[in-house]
Design an enzyme around this catalytic site. Structure first.
Site, PDB file in Angstrom:
ATOM      1  N   THR A  35      32.836  41.729  38.923  1.00 38.66           N
ATOM      2  CA  THR A  35      33.309  43.110  39.054  1.00 38.66           C
ATOM      3  C   THR A  35      32.217  44.145  38.778  1.00 38.66           C
ATOM      4  O   THR A  35      32.479  45.347  38.869  1.00 38.66           O
ATOM      5  CB  THR A  35      34.485  43.352  38.079  1.00 38.66           C
ATOM      6  N   TYR A  94      23.978  38.066  19.919  1.00 35.46           N
ATOM      7  CA  TYR A  94      23.822  38.060  21.380  1.00 35.46           C
ATOM      8  C   TYR A  94      22.714  37.075  21.780  1.00 35.46           C
ATOM      9  O   TYR A  94      22.910  36.196  22.624  1.00 35.46           O
ATOM     10  CB  TYR A  94      23.513  39.458  21.919  1.00 35.46           C
ATOM     11  N   LYS A 145      22.714  33.323  23.929  1.00 35.21           N
ATOM     12  CA  LYS A 145      21.896  33.001  25.097  1.00 35.21           C
ATOM     13  C   LYS A 145      20.967  31.814  24.809  1.00 35.21           C
ATOM     14  O   LYS A 145      20.561  31.109  25.729  1.00 35.21           O
ATOM     15  CB  LYS A 145      21.120  34.237  25.564  1.00 35.21           C
TER      16      LYS A 145
HETATM   17  P1  NDP Z   1      27.777  44.139  33.450  1.00 37.56           P
HETATM   18  O1  NDP Z   1      28.414  44.705  32.227  1.00 37.56           O
HETATM   19  O2  NDP Z   1      27.424  45.060  34.551  1.00 37.56           O
HETATM   20  O3  NDP Z   1      28.704  42.972  34.027  1.00 37.56           O
HETATM   21  C1  NDP Z   1      29.311  42.041  33.168  1.00 37.56           C
HETATM   22  C2  NDP Z   1      30.402  41.288  33.916  1.00 37.56           C
HETATM   23  O4  NDP Z   1      30.986  40.333  33.020  1.00 37.56           O
HETATM   24  C3  NDP Z   1      31.516  42.197  34.397  1.00 37.56           C
HETATM   25  O5  NDP Z   1      31.867  41.831  35.712  1.00 37.56           O
HETATM   26  C4  NDP Z   1      32.665  41.896  33.451  1.00 37.56           C
HETATM   27  O6  NDP Z   1      33.903  41.993  34.148  1.00 37.56           O
HETATM   28  C5  NDP Z   1      32.379  40.432  33.098  1.00 37.56           C
HETATM   29  N1  NDP Z   1      33.020  40.041  31.846  1.00 37.56           N
HETATM   30  C6  NDP Z   1      32.755  40.468  30.592  1.00 37.56           C
HETATM   31  N2  NDP Z   1      33.609  39.894  29.723  1.00 37.56           N
HETATM   32  C7  NDP Z   1      34.422  39.083  30.455  1.00 37.56           C
HETATM   33  C8  NDP Z   1      35.511  38.240  30.141  1.00 37.56           C
HETATM   34  N3  NDP Z   1      35.964  38.090  28.886  1.00 37.56           N
HETATM   35  N4  NDP Z   1      36.129  37.557  31.146  1.00 37.56           N
HETATM   36  C9  NDP Z   1      35.706  37.696  32.408  1.00 37.56           C
HETATM   37  N5  NDP Z   1      34.691  38.484  32.789  1.00 37.56           N
HETATM   38  C10 NDP Z   1      34.058  39.171  31.808  1.00 37.56           C
HETATM   39  O7  NDP Z   1      26.482  43.363  32.928  1.00 37.56           O
HETATM   40  P2  NDP Z   1      25.384  42.478  33.690  1.00 37.56           P
HETATM   41  O8  NDP Z   1      25.695  42.323  35.107  1.00 37.56           O
HETATM   42  O9  NDP Z   1      24.067  43.012  33.308  1.00 37.56           O
HETATM   43  O10 NDP Z   1      25.571  41.103  32.913  1.00 37.56           O
HETATM   44  C11 NDP Z   1      25.865  39.880  33.550  1.00 37.56           C
HETATM   45  C12 NDP Z   1      25.309  38.746  32.714  1.00 37.56           C
HETATM   46  O11 NDP Z   1      23.896  38.875  32.642  1.00 37.56           O
HETATM   47  C13 NDP Z   1      25.793  38.687  31.274  1.00 37.56           C
HETATM   48  O12 NDP Z   1      25.996  37.342  30.919  1.00 37.56           O
HETATM   49  C14 NDP Z   1      24.633  39.282  30.485  1.00 37.56           C
HETATM   50  O13 NDP Z   1      24.589  38.810  29.173  1.00 37.56           O
HETATM   51  C15 NDP Z   1      23.472  38.786  31.298  1.00 37.56           C
HETATM   52  N6  NDP Z   1      22.213  39.520  31.168  1.00 37.56           N
HETATM   53  C16 NDP Z   1      22.140  40.868  31.377  1.00 37.56           C
HETATM   54  C17 NDP Z   1      20.931  41.532  31.271  1.00 37.56           C
HETATM   55  C18 NDP Z   1      20.788  43.012  31.422  1.00 37.56           C
HETATM   56  O14 NDP Z   1      19.827  43.581  30.866  1.00 37.56           O
HETATM   57  N7  NDP Z   1      21.650  43.679  32.154  1.00 37.56           N
HETATM   58  C19 NDP Z   1      19.693  40.776  31.021  1.00 37.56           C
HETATM   59  C20 NDP Z   1      19.897  39.375  30.787  1.00 37.56           C
HETATM   60  C21 NDP Z   1      21.097  38.790  30.903  1.00 37.56           C
HETATM   61  P3  NDP Z   1      35.253  42.628  33.574  1.00 37.56           P
HETATM   62  O15 NDP Z   1      34.889  43.662  32.558  1.00 37.56           O
HETATM   63  O16 NDP Z   1      35.944  43.166  34.786  1.00 37.56           O
HETATM   64  O17 NDP Z   1      35.965  41.444  32.991  1.00 37.56           O
HETATM   65  C1  8X3 Z   2      19.847  41.353  28.147  1.00 39.38           C
HETATM   66  C2  8X3 Z   2      18.418  41.634  27.903  1.00 39.38           C
HETATM   67  O1  8X3 Z   2      16.745  42.263  26.115  1.00 39.38           O
HETATM   68  O2  8X3 Z   2      18.741  43.649  26.301  1.00 39.38           O
HETATM   69  O3  8X3 Z   2      20.126  40.032  27.923  1.00 39.38           O
HETATM   70  O4  8X3 Z   2      18.869  41.462  25.359  1.00 39.38           O
HETATM   71  S1  8X3 Z   2      18.205  42.266  26.339  1.00 39.38           S
END
Ligand code: NDP
Ligand code: 8X3
Length: 250
Positions: free
Chosen positions: A11, A150, A154
């Site tokens: 989403t 967090y 990971k």
């Molecule tokens: P967003 O917040 O944009 O997206 C996160 C997604 O996870 C949303 O679609 C949300 O959907 C879903 N989500 C969260 N909790 C739940 C739940 N309990 N059940 C189902 N869906 C869930 O963040 P990102 O796209 O950046 O993050 C995606 C992944 O990448 C995560 O695992 C994050 O830790 C990881 N990540 C992100 C980084 C960054 O800097 N952005 C860097 C490294 C890793 P909804 O709320 O509709 O449920």
């Molecule tokens: C997301 C990247 O550096 O904000 O996983 O933790 S950081």
């Protein structure tokens, strides 16, 4: 033959971009997340491929089990699972952080990812074909202040991915851990509990990774020859690097 990808957290951010990327290649999509209006939007947008959208909270083991068990005809043989749903909450030191936030991160980033993996793996092993793509993070390798739980979730994803590979070595099922660094999505808005202004400061003056960059990598790792497994992809924007060790002088 048309392939099927299941993406959690479709989403927003990386998950949504992955849905767009795999759809562009004609894949059949199973997309999930908690926000149903966002899923409806996605269905409207991805008109060119079959889409099965399902509201799902990955923390709920029964919901995950039912989702996988009740997949409609045509969506059952999942080729790729993108275990993307996840979040960071808070940036306080461990002595001040919210235990509730810690539990939510553990339940989502660790337990949710395990539920999805465990439900999809038997089919993949039986078909001797499949690919689990986990969304790790550089935070699983490099510590930073306030990254406490967090980063630890990971680190779990990193070691779980490696251990999966050892369990699957007799099969052609692949496992990839993508470990992104600074990337702009809704990630920081969620981390700061909806404070958009504070979230914006995380990216100000930088050129962060974009969700499309991560989606490109997630798609690419599926395209290498079947005997090749990309185990880990660590990716940062050029404006980011690892910090020095911290020394506190009293
Ligand atoms: P967003 O917040 O944009 O997206 C996160 C997604 O996870 C949303 O679609 C949300 O959907 C879903 N989500 C969260 N909790 C739940 C739940 N309990 N059940 C189902 N869906 C869930 O963040 P990102 O796209 O950046 O993050 C995606 C992944 O990448 C995560 O695992 C994050 O830790 C990881 N990540 C992100 C980084 C960054 O800097 N952005 C860097 C490294 C890793 P909804 O709320 O509709 O449920
Ligand atoms: C997301 C990247 O550096 O904000 O996983 O933790 S950081």
């Amino acid at each position: 033959m048309q392939k099927t990808v299941c993406i959690t957290g479709a989403t927003s951010g990386f998950g949504r971009a992955c849905a767009q990327r795999f759809a562009a290649e004609g894949w059949r999509l199973i997309v999930s997340g908690r926000r149903t209006e966002r899923l409806d939007e996605l269905i409207r947008e991805l008109k060119t491929v079959p889409v099965h959208a399902i509201p799902l909270d990955v923390r709920n083991r029964e919901e995950v089990t039912a989702m996988v068990r009740d997949l409609p005809e045509g969506f059952r043989d999942v080729d790729v699972l993108v275990n993307n749903a996840g979040l960071a909450l808070g940036l306080e030191g461990a002595h001040a952080a919210s235990l509730e936030d810690w539990e939510t991160m553990i339940d989502t980033n660790i337990k949710g990812l395990c539920y999805l993996t465990r439900c999809f793996l038997p089919g993949m092993v039986a078909r001797n074909q499949g690919h689990i793509i986990n969304m790790g993070s550089i935070a699983g390798t490099y510590p930073y202040p306030g990254g406490n739980v967090y980063g630890a979730t990971k680190a779990f994803v990193k070691q779980f991915s490696r251990n999966l590979l050892t369990d699957l070595v007799h099969t052609r099922v692949r496992v990839t851990n993508i470990e992104p660094g600074l990337a702009e999505s809704e990630f920081s808005i969620v981390r700061f509990h909806g404070d958009k202004e504070k979230a914006d400061t995380v990216y100000s003056g930088t050129e962060p990774l974009r969700p499309a960059d991560i989606a490109e990598i997630a798609y690419w790792v599926t395209t290498v020859p079947p005997h090749v497994n990309i185990c880990t992809v660590e990716v940062m924007p050029t404006c980011q690097s690892c910090g020095p060790f911290a020394i506190h002088r009293g």
